[in-house]
Each structure stands twice: as structure tokens, then as C-alpha cells.
Scaffold this active site. Structure first.
Site, mmCIF file in Angstrom:
data_model
loop_
_atom_site.group_PDB
_atom_site.id
_atom_site.type_symbol
_atom_site.label_atom_id
_atom_site.label_comp_id
_atom_site.label_asym_id
_atom_site.label_seq_id
_atom_site.Cartn_x
_atom_site.Cartn_y
_atom_site.Cartn_z
ATOM 1 N N ASN A 108 -47.803 -68.773 82.337
ATOM 2 C CA ASN A 108 -48.268 -67.652 81.521
ATOM 3 C C ASN A 108 -48.229 -68.022 80.042
ATOM 4 O O ASN A 108 -47.348 -68.748 79.588
ATOM 5 C CB ASN A 108 -47.460 -66.378 81.823
ATOM 6 C CG ASN A 108 -46.264 -66.203 80.905
ATOM 7 O OD1 ASN A 108 -46.395 -65.743 79.764
ATOM 8 N ND2 ASN A 108 -45.090 -66.593 81.387
ATOM 9 N N PHE A 112 -46.258 -61.944 74.563
ATOM 10 C CA PHE A 112 -45.618 -60.646 74.301
ATOM 11 C C PHE A 112 -46.633 -59.506 74.182
ATOM 12 O O PHE A 112 -46.586 -58.710 73.239
ATOM 13 C CB PHE A 112 -44.781 -60.688 73.004
ATOM 14 C CG PHE A 112 -43.512 -61.511 73.082
ATOM 15 C CD1 PHE A 112 -42.997 -61.965 74.289
ATOM 16 C CD2 PHE A 112 -42.820 -61.826 71.914
ATOM 17 C CE1 PHE A 112 -41.818 -62.706 74.341
ATOM 18 C CE2 PHE A 112 -41.637 -62.566 71.960
ATOM 19 C CZ PHE A 112 -41.147 -63.009 73.172
ATOM 20 N N SER A 171 -39.261 -67.548 74.410
ATOM 21 C CA SER A 171 -40.635 -67.537 74.913
ATOM 22 C C SER A 171 -41.428 -68.628 74.217
ATOM 23 O O SER A 171 -41.394 -68.730 72.991
ATOM 24 C CB SER A 171 -41.311 -66.196 74.648
ATOM 25 O OG SER A 171 -42.708 -66.339 74.843
ATOM 26 N N ASN A 173 -44.586 -68.713 73.970
ATOM 27 C CA ASN A 173 -45.933 -68.246 73.651
ATOM 28 C C ASN A 173 -46.073 -67.522 72.321
ATOM 29 O O ASN A 173 -47.131 -67.017 71.991
ATOM 30 C CB ASN A 173 -46.441 -67.363 74.791
ATOM 31 C CG ASN A 173 -46.453 -68.122 76.099
ATOM 32 O OD1 ASN A 173 -46.981 -69.225 76.172
ATOM 33 N ND2 ASN A 173 -45.842 -67.550 77.125
ATOM 34 N N THR A 174 -44.995 -67.440 71.570
ATOM 35 C CA THR A 174 -45.069 -66.954 70.200
ATOM 36 C C THR A 174 -44.708 -68.148 69.324
ATOM 37 O O THR A 174 -43.558 -68.595 69.335
ATOM 38 C CB THR A 174 -44.086 -65.779 69.970
ATOM 39 O OG1 THR A 174 -44.471 -64.694 70.810
ATOM 40 C CG2 THR A 174 -44.092 -65.312 68.527
ATOM 41 N N LYS A 207 -31.121 -64.966 75.582
ATOM 42 C CA LYS A 207 -31.906 -65.694 76.591
ATOM 43 C C LYS A 207 -32.457 -66.979 76.004
ATOM 44 O O LYS A 207 -33.162 -66.951 74.992
ATOM 45 C CB LYS A 207 -33.044 -64.819 77.117
ATOM 46 C CG LYS A 207 -33.827 -65.483 78.248
ATOM 47 C CD LYS A 207 -34.687 -64.492 78.975
ATOM 48 C CE LYS A 207 -35.507 -65.147 80.061
ATOM 49 N NZ LYS A 207 -36.362 -64.175 80.751
ATOM 50 N N ASN A 236 -35.470 -69.184 80.382
ATOM 51 C CA ASN A 236 -36.857 -68.739 80.304
ATOM 52 C C ASN A 236 -37.768 -69.799 80.959
ATOM 53 O O ASN A 236 -37.286 -70.722 81.603
ATOM 54 C CB ASN A 236 -37.229 -68.536 78.828
ATOM 55 C CG ASN A 236 -38.205 -67.386 78.634
ATOM 56 O OD1 ASN A 236 -39.206 -67.307 79.331
ATOM 57 N ND2 ASN A 236 -37.922 -66.510 77.690
HETATM 58 C C1 FMN Z 1 -45.853 -63.533 83.911
HETATM 59 C C2 FMN Z 1 -44.516 -63.731 83.280
HETATM 60 C C3 FMN Z 1 -44.194 -63.057 82.125
HETATM 61 C C4 FMN Z 1 -42.948 -63.239 81.534
HETATM 62 N N1 FMN Z 1 -42.629 -62.530 80.413
HETATM 63 C C5 FMN Z 1 -41.396 -62.644 79.873
HETATM 64 C C6 FMN Z 1 -41.031 -61.883 78.746
HETATM 65 O O1 FMN Z 1 -41.794 -61.067 78.244
HETATM 66 N N2 FMN Z 1 -39.772 -62.062 78.236
HETATM 67 C C7 FMN Z 1 -38.880 -62.935 78.779
HETATM 68 O O2 FMN Z 1 -37.744 -63.039 78.293
HETATM 69 N N3 FMN Z 1 -39.197 -63.668 79.863
HETATM 70 C C8 FMN Z 1 -40.426 -63.537 80.417
HETATM 71 N N4 FMN Z 1 -40.753 -64.280 81.529
HETATM 72 C C9 FMN Z 1 -39.766 -65.258 82.044
HETATM 73 C C10 FMN Z 1 -38.963 -64.711 83.205
HETATM 74 O O3 FMN Z 1 -38.180 -63.622 82.803
HETATM 75 C C11 FMN Z 1 -38.046 -65.806 83.793
HETATM 76 O O4 FMN Z 1 -37.103 -66.198 82.824
HETATM 77 C C12 FMN Z 1 -38.824 -67.039 84.240
HETATM 78 O O5 FMN Z 1 -40.062 -66.667 84.805
HETATM 79 C C13 FMN Z 1 -38.059 -67.868 85.268
HETATM 80 O O6 FMN Z 1 -37.810 -67.134 86.447
HETATM 81 P P1 FMN Z 1 -38.744 -67.269 87.767
HETATM 82 O O7 FMN Z 1 -38.922 -68.711 88.042
HETATM 83 O O8 FMN Z 1 -37.983 -66.524 88.832
HETATM 84 O O9 FMN Z 1 -40.015 -66.575 87.436
HETATM 85 C C14 FMN Z 1 -42.002 -64.124 82.124
HETATM 86 C C15 FMN Z 1 -42.342 -64.800 83.297
HETATM 87 C C16 FMN Z 1 -43.572 -64.630 83.874
HETATM 88 C C17 FMN Z 1 -43.896 -65.371 85.149
#
Ligand code: FMN
Length: 347
Positions: A108, A112, A171, A173-174, A207, A236
Site C-alpha cells: 500500500n 494516510f 509509515s 508513504n508520507t 509504532k 509497520n
Molecule cells: C492497507 C494497509 C493500510 C495500512 N495503514 C496503516 C496506517 O494508517 N497506520 C499504521 O500505523 N499502519 C498501517 N498499516 C500497517 C499495519 O498496521 C501493520 O503494521 C502491517 O500491515 C503489518 O501487519 P500485517 O502483515 O498483519 O498486515 C497498514 C497496512 C495495510 C495493509
């Protein structure tokens, strides 16, 4: 949920972002149900909060706090909403969310996208807090002239409705956000956050990214402890690219799911060894089974969070993992899951 294998091909026919929107919309319509009763052996206490199950929903699924009730009802022990920024923002241009089916992964670069803190605040203020634990993950607006001030605003605005707050500086992406993990910036940020905290306010978690250089976990743990951070969420998404099969492998953004597992586990171990158990850890990244969750707990995590695996396994996954963890605890002759935290850590 035996229904999910039937629904999945339909959901997967939609592009990933539409599928996500449709899922949130559908969740709003499912009949209200109380969260399940978890076995007492799963209760975990961190920073004064009693979590009924250690298996939570990671940030990013319910960015705008629209479906906390349904997700708690499905059996998540806690739900983290956000990332929420002070002002609403649209995020990056689409397409920006990709399912990597062959890799059981997601990339992704949403950036945000969210309706802002005031919007979520209104919904969260109306919720029945006895129904379960909701953490609020906060970030900075992309165009903000003072990012640290944005986090201070987030703490001030969201504290009244948050069971815990998460400072998200990881993140990818910022642009530039992850530089807040650097020593000087992190000190300034956590100093500003500490100033906004009030007596009786929610605990604050930090985080971090899984992509950290040598020595960084030690430095982050030291600064976090000095500034009263209550727990660290590791981790993350990653900007690295372990070998992937999917045609989307080269997309820019943060990678999550199965291919993140080894990296996130390694990062967790580094944070555990840096903190030696003094700072509670919450594991995220590629957790999709009872074995994964159990391994993370034994490596030092008090709680785990998941997101990507739910896309592939369905919404019943959290409940299945919780029930499997309760079995493990019993099989090992332990009274509580807390007894398993970090037992592999020094090996
Ligand atoms: C589509 C998507 C959007 C995410 N958006 C955020 C976010 O806004 N803030 C954040 O701290 N982590 C975000 N994450 C990260 C997840 O909270 C998590 O840390 C990461 O995906 C690893 O866990 P997973 O492998 O179980 O997905 C996002 C992950 C995905 C897949």
C-alpha cells in the site's frame, strides 16, 4: 467463518481499494453482537489496560473508526483505528493498494487517507466503551509545516476517546515521516507528546518500522523509556522487497503480510533484546496463524496485531488464533498467556 471461502472470490474480483470500501460498508450492516467471552487465561495487562485477548486488529483497516463495534464483535481483543491526522486528507493518487495473492501479501501507498480527527472523534465519543478496547493511531498531515505539532494536536484531541494512543512514525508513504525515528527528532517529538499528556489520560505507544539499522532499536528504546512511552509496536510495513512472485511486486509502498514475517520477527527480537522486558512490546507483521502469534509472544510480545492475513483468511481469523493460543497456554501448563511472554528471548 465458513462463509469467507465462498465470499473471497467475489471480493477478490474487485480492485483492492474497492474491496476494502465494500467490506467496511458490509460490516456496518452486520447485526450487532457483543464481543465473545475469551478464556481468562488470555487476559493481558499493559499500562493498566486489561486486554481480554492478545490478538488485535492493526491500524489501517478502520482508519476512520467506522467499524470498531463490528470488529470487536468478530473477536478482536482490541482494535486500533487510524492513522488519523489532524486535518482530513485525500492520500496518494490511485491505484495505491495492491493485493499480492501469490505471496499472501499487500503493498500500500495510501498516504494516510482519512477524514481527519474531528470526524472520528465524534463517532468514538458516541461508542459504548464497555464493549472493548479501541486504540487511536495518530500521524501528521503531509503538508503540515510542523509535523511534531501535529502529533501534539493528535494527543490533545484524541485522548478523551482513546483507550490508548499510538504515535505512528513509521509509515513509508508520507515522505520524511520515518526520519522522526532518528535520535534528535525522536527526542523532540516524544518530548512534545509528553507535554500534552495529562494525568488520567491514555497510555501512549510508539509504532516503529521494521527497516532499522544496527543500534537503532537500542536508541529508540532508550529514548522511549526516558519519555514515558508505555509500549512499542513492532512493526509497520517494510520498504524492502523480499523475493515476491506477484506481478505487483515492484509497486512502490509498504509491504505487509507473509513476506514481512521474518523481518518483523527479527525486529521484535532486536527490540526485546534492547529493552530486556522493561518496555512492553506489541508484535505486528505477517501474523496469520496460531504458530505465528505464539512465536511472537514467546519472543517477547505481550500482544499481537494483524491485518493482511485477515484479507486472505477472513474475519474469523482473530478468534481462531485466540482460541488456539488458549489451547497452547493450557497445554504448556501455564496459568496465563503472560507467562509465555519472552520465554524464548534469551536463547
Ligand atoms: C492497507 C494497509 C493500510 C495500512 N495503514 C496503516 C496506517 O494508517 N497506520 C499504521 O500505523 N499502519 C498501517 N498499516 C500497517 C499495519 O498496521 C501493520 O503494521 C502491517 O500491515 C503489518 O501487519 P500485517 O502483515 O498483519 O498486515 C497498514 C497496512 C495495510 C495493509
Amino acid at each position: 467463518m465458513a462463509l469467507y471461502p465462498l465470499l473471497r472470490p467475489l471480493i477478490f474480483r474487485l480492485d483492492a481499494e474497492r474491496a476494502h470500501r465494500a467490506t467496511i460498508a458490509a460490516l456496518k450492516w452486520i447485526p450487532k453482537r457483543r464481543p465473545p467471552q475469551f478464556p481468562a487465561s488470555l487476559t493481558t495487562s499493559i499500562a493498566g489496560i486489561g486486554f481480554p485477548s492478545p490478538v488485535g486488529l492493526a491500524a489501517g483497516f478502520d482508519k476512520d473508526a467506522e467499524v470498531t463495534g463490528p470488529m470487536l464483535g468478530l473477536g478482536y481483543g482490541f482494535v486500533e483505528v487510524g492513522t488519523l491526522t489532524p486535518l482530513p486528507q485525500a492520500g496518494n493518487p490511485r491505484p495505491r493498494l495492491f493485493r499480492l495473492n501469490e505471496d499472501r501479501a499487500v503493498i500500500n501507498r495510501l498516504g494516510f487517507n482519512n477524514r481527519g480527527q474531528a470526524n472520528a472523534l465524534e463517532r468514538l465519543a458516541r461508542r459504548d466503551r464497555s464493549r472493548g478496547i479501541v486504540g487511536v493511531n495518530i500521524g501528521a498531515n503531509k503538508d503540515s509545516a510542523d509535523r511534531i505539532a501535529d502529533y501534539a494536536v493528535g494527543v490533545r484531541t484524541m485522548s478523551p476517546v482513546a483507550d490508548y494512543l499510538t504515535i505512528n512514525i513509521s509509515s513509508p508513504n508520507t515522505p520524511g515521516l520515518r526520519q522522526l525515528q532518528d535520535e534528535g527528532a525522536l527526542r523532540a517529538l516524544l518530548g512534545a507528546v509528553a507535554e500534552e499528556r495529562t494525568v488520567g489520560g491514555p497510555p501512549v505507544f510508539l509504532k516503529v518500522a521494521p527497516d532499522l539499522g544496527e543500534g537503532e532499536p537500542d536508541q529508540i528504546v532508550r529514548i522511549a523509556l526516558q519519555h514515558g512511552i508505555d509500549a512499542i509496536i513492532v512493526a509497520n510495513t517494510t520498504i524492502t522487497r523480499p523475493p515476491l512472485k506477484s506481478r505487483h511486486a515492484a509497486e512502490t509502498g509498504g509491504l505487509s503480510g507473509e513476506p514481512l514475517k521474518a523481518l518483523a520477527l527479527d525486529a521484535l527480537r532486536r527490540f526485546r533484546s534492547a529493552g530486556g522486558g522493561a518496555l512492553p512490546l506489541i508484535a505486528a507483521g505477517g501474523i496469520g496463524s496460531v504458530d505465528d502469534a505464539w512465536q511472537r509472544i514467546r519472543a517477547g510480545a505481550s500482544l499481537v496485531q494483524l491485518y493482511s492475513a485477515m484479507i486472505y483468511e477472513g474475519p474469523g481469523l482473530a478468534r481462531r488464533i485466540a482460541s488456539g493460543l488458549a489451547d497452547r497456554v493450557a497445554r504448556e501448563g501455564m496459568a496465563s498467556i503472560a507467562d509465555a511472554v519472552g520465554i524464548d528471548a534469551s536463547r
